[in-house]
Design an enzyme around this catalytic site. Structure first.
Site, mmCIF file in Angstrom:
data_model
loop_
_atom_site.group_PDB
_atom_site.id
_atom_site.type_symbol
_atom_site.label_atom_id
_atom_site.label_comp_id
_atom_site.label_asym_id
_atom_site.label_seq_id
_atom_site.Cartn_x
_atom_site.Cartn_y
_atom_site.Cartn_z
ATOM 1 N N ARG A 340 37.298 30.170 41.908
ATOM 2 C CA ARG A 340 38.235 30.748 42.879
ATOM 3 C C ARG A 340 37.490 31.056 44.173
ATOM 4 N NH1 ARG A 340 42.331 35.838 41.893
ATOM 5 N NH2 ARG A 340 40.379 36.949 41.428
ATOM 6 N N ASP A 638 40.242 45.440 39.826
ATOM 7 C CA ASP A 638 39.645 44.621 40.878
ATOM 8 C C ASP A 638 40.397 44.923 42.167
ATOM 9 O OD1 ASP A 638 42.010 43.211 40.798
ATOM 10 O OD2 ASP A 638 41.129 41.325 40.141
#
EC number: 2.3.3.9
Length: 731
Positions: A340, A638
């Site tokens: 990613r 996160d």
């Protein structure tokens, strides 16, 4: 000052330049001078487009803010709102039907439904564990988690508990009855396993039976004259390996001699440079790029100390079996890796260019991520002395997840970027595949157009509830106060969002060609709840869903044996369950009926969550970790979880539900609790009582008080600036 090297008009951090020239380029047949000149041209050509897309975001947001402010005392009119979004180019015409044409995609993406891990690439140990999580012990996953209750004498304890072990074995047998049932009787009553004439035979006392579906026996692994062997079974495209060893401690207690049941678990893994990492400078970026290179070469290692013993963790080799007819079968030993990249917003000091005003400026981080993660991934396409012993893709593809894109123009820009990178790297067009994160409102509303923009590159779409909620709040910041965070999961737009993602993906031909994914299970210690609830994702037609750990991957893998996702998708194909108006339903509080203690509870919960995450991010450079909530329940946090918490409080602050004094008071109440929760960490720096001396505390406060002004509610600008500030003060 960062040491830099001039490469054309690029001012490249020495640490990055040396890494590329000395480690990443060798073995690729790419000339270094040609490479750097190619990078310079990509940066020069695409930077204006990138900036233009960001300007469009800001312009659209300003128009939406103005529209809501002018109607704040009027009842919400969805027809007028929809037409307004069409008029400003936010809601676009839906394209005609089409089918994606992506080619050269690995079976793990096209054919196999199963769990997907997401792991911070800057942490080599986590990355290795995740890559190796393709196979996992069901016995260990059950024994070590709350999936098996610690009741009736089944406590975990410090020594092996046979009562608990027996419950694990019974649970596994019940699972096998579901996934690979016998023609008669049950695995629970099995007393032996053998192979006769290419068929699996299961003894039930003095009787014998086979599998209800004999074709599910696909292989075995046995040394000559050894009682230690294994049987390989398959169901819904996933493998189950039954390990048999009557002499092992567990096998001795089992009538069949089974010592473990190994499940194919994390079929794919995303190595993350985005929400789960803290990469704020060239040194951080190169650490991630180096780990990604090592994963692709197959030579990444990490020294691990466990139970007083030190060993070197390496990537697992592939697994070999004998087929029932005596042939050979090789299965991947590792998860298929995606990477990613960051989105279009952030910039990086890893490379500087002339800003045109005599000042050097940072380049867009998403551009250089595509270049350098693509370069490193070339080594995962071949083996050799300069490329390492292992490959990632077997079809010649490189899989890049692109997050936080707003609408089809941004997806098209990503595809143009990938095409330009392929030219620089000498790769065939279409090598770089894209995973589209459906986590921004404008992408959700225009998802079909977004997919069409990447029709020859797309390999997955994925819903992300937390980021998507953050954008939902920020987009409608001026519309009024939002409902509480916990109520969001039951709001109208959420169900429409989840359904639309599946339906639009299937309509575009994703079945058998690309992944349709769903979001993360964040409660890392509550595995019993996960086993009970996360089965809903494959039942909804998702071919993959995110898990926070290898253990969770093994437990979630059971769901893909219990649900035939291909059959679910077949049933759903052709449906369109969500309407645009449902997606446009803003989650506003109907009336401010909250009691003062409810408001305080929400504010304290969110402030504690923000502080617990931000203090590790800023002070220790930890971008993803288990953060205890206000009730000491460990949650995987996160930047996505940070975005929703900070945006909700910013929204309440904007509409007078709370004041800045309320925010500060809550932060000061919660900081000592967070300090206490981290008391066992020797690297931790307390925030209390000198709050204004803590950069982390000030960052958390700024994220809330300035949340309404942040671009699309993103947390990166404040976090990056504060982390750099901390690093500068503590060199």
């Amino acid at each position: 000052m960062t040491d830099r090297v001039s490469a054309g008009n690029l001012r490249v951090a020495r640490v990055l330049y040396d890494f590329v020239n000395n480690e990443a380029l060798p073995g690729t047949d790419i000339n270094p001078n040609s490479f750097w000149s190619g990078v310079a041209k990509v940066v020069a050509d695409l930077t204006p487009q990138n900036q233009s897309l960001l300007n469009s975001r800001d312009e659209l947001q300003a128009q939406i803010d103005k529209w809501h402010r002018h109607r704040v005392i009027e009842p919400f009119d969805v027809d007028a709102y929809r037409q307004f979004l069409i008029d400003i180019g936010y809601l676009l015409p839906e394209p005609d039907d089409f089918t994606i044409s992506t080619s050269g995609v690995d079976d793990e993406i096209t054919m196999t439904a199963g769990p997907q891990l997401v792991v911070p690439v800057l942490n080599a140990r986590f990355a290795l564990n995740a890559a190796n999580a393709r196979w996992g012990s069901l016995y260990d996953a059950l024994y070590g988690t709350d999936t098996i209750p610690e009741t009736e004498g089944a406590e975990k304890g410090s020594e092996y508990n046979k009562i608990r072990g027996d419950k694990v074995i019974a649970y596994a047998r019940k699972f096998m009855d579901q996934a690979v049932p016998l023609a008669s009787d049950s695995w629970t009553n099995a007393t032996g396993v053998s192979i006769f004439d290419g068929q699996l035979q299961i003894a039930i006392g003095t009787n014998s039976t086979g599998l209800a579906s004999p074709e599910k026996f696909v292989g075995y692994n046995r040394q000559l004259r050894s009682s230690n062997w294994s049987v390989l079974l398959a169901n819904h495209g996933l493998h189950i390996e039954v390990l048999i060893d009557p002499e092992s401690p567990i096998g001795k207690t089992d009538p069949v001699g089974i010592k473990d049941v190994i499940l194919e678990s994390a079929i794919t893994t995303i190595m993350d440079f985005e929400d789960s990492v803290t990469a704020v400078d060239a040194d951080d970026k190169v650490r991630g790029y180096r780990n990604w290179l090592g994963l692709n070469k197959g030579d990444l290692t990490e020294e691990v100390n466990k139970d007083g013993k030190t060993f070197t963790r390496v990537l697992n080799a592939d697994r070999s079996y004998t087929t029932p007819d005596g042939g050979e079968l090789t299965l991947p030993g590792r998860s298929l890796l995606f990477v990613r990249n960051v989105g279009h917003l952030t910039t990086s000091d890893a490379i500087l260019v002339d800003g045109g005003d005599g000042q050097e400026k940072e380049v867009f981080e998403g551009i250089i991520d595509a270049v350098f993660t693509g370069l490193a991934a070339i080594h995962g396409l071949k083996t050799g002395e300069a490329n390492g012993p292992l490959t990632n893709s077997r079809t010649g593809s490189i899989y890049i997840v692109k997050p936080k894109m707003h609408g089809p123009a941004e997806v098209a820009f990503t595809c143009e970027l990938f095409s330009r990178v392929e030219d620089v790297l000498g790769l065939p067009q279409g090598t770089l595949k894209v995973g589209i994160m459906d986590e921004e409102r404008r992408t959700t509303l225009n998802l079909k157009a977004c997919i069409k923009a990447a029709a020859d590159r797309v390999v997955f779409i994925n819903t992300g509830f937390l980021d998507r909620t953050g954008d939902e709040i920020h987009t409608s910041m001026e519309a009024g106060p939002m409902i509480r965070k916990g109520a969001m999961k039951n709001s109208t737009w959420i169900k429409a969002y989840e359904d639309a993602n599946v339906d639009i993906g299937l309509a575009a031909g994703f079945k058998g060609k690309a992944q349709i994914g769903k979001g993360m299970w964040a409660m890392t210690e509550l595995m019993a709840d996960m086993v009970e609830q996360k089965i809903g994702q494959p039942k909804a037609g998702a071919t993959t869903a995110w898990v926070p750990s290898p253990t969770a991957a093994t437990l979630h893998a059971m769901h893909y044996h219990q649900v035939d996702v291909a059959a679910v998708q077949q049933e759903l194909t052709g449906q369109r369950r969500a309407t645009v108006d449902q997606l446009l339903t803003i989650p506003l509080a109907k009336e401010l009926a909250w009691a003062p203690e409810e408001i305080r509870e929400e504010v304290d919960n969110d402030c504690q969550s923000i502080l617990g995450y931000v203090v590790r991010w800023v002070d220790q450079g930890i971008g993803c970790s288990k953060v205890p909530d206000i009730h000491n329940v460990a949650l995987m946090e996160d930047r996505a979880t940070l975005r929703i918490s900070s945006q909700l409080l910013a929204n309440w602050l904007r509409h007078g539900v709370i004041t800045s004094e309320d925010v500060r008071a809550s932060l000061e109440r919660m900081a000592p609790l967070v300090d206490q929760q981290n008391a066992e960490d020797p690297a931790y720096r307390p925030m209390a009582p000198n709050f204004d001396d803590s950069i982390a505390f000030l960052a958390a406060q700024e994220l809330i008080l300035s949340g309404a002004q942040q671009p699309n509610g993103y947390t990166e600008p404040i976090l990056h600036r504060r982390r750099r500030e901390f690093k500068a003060q503590n060199r």
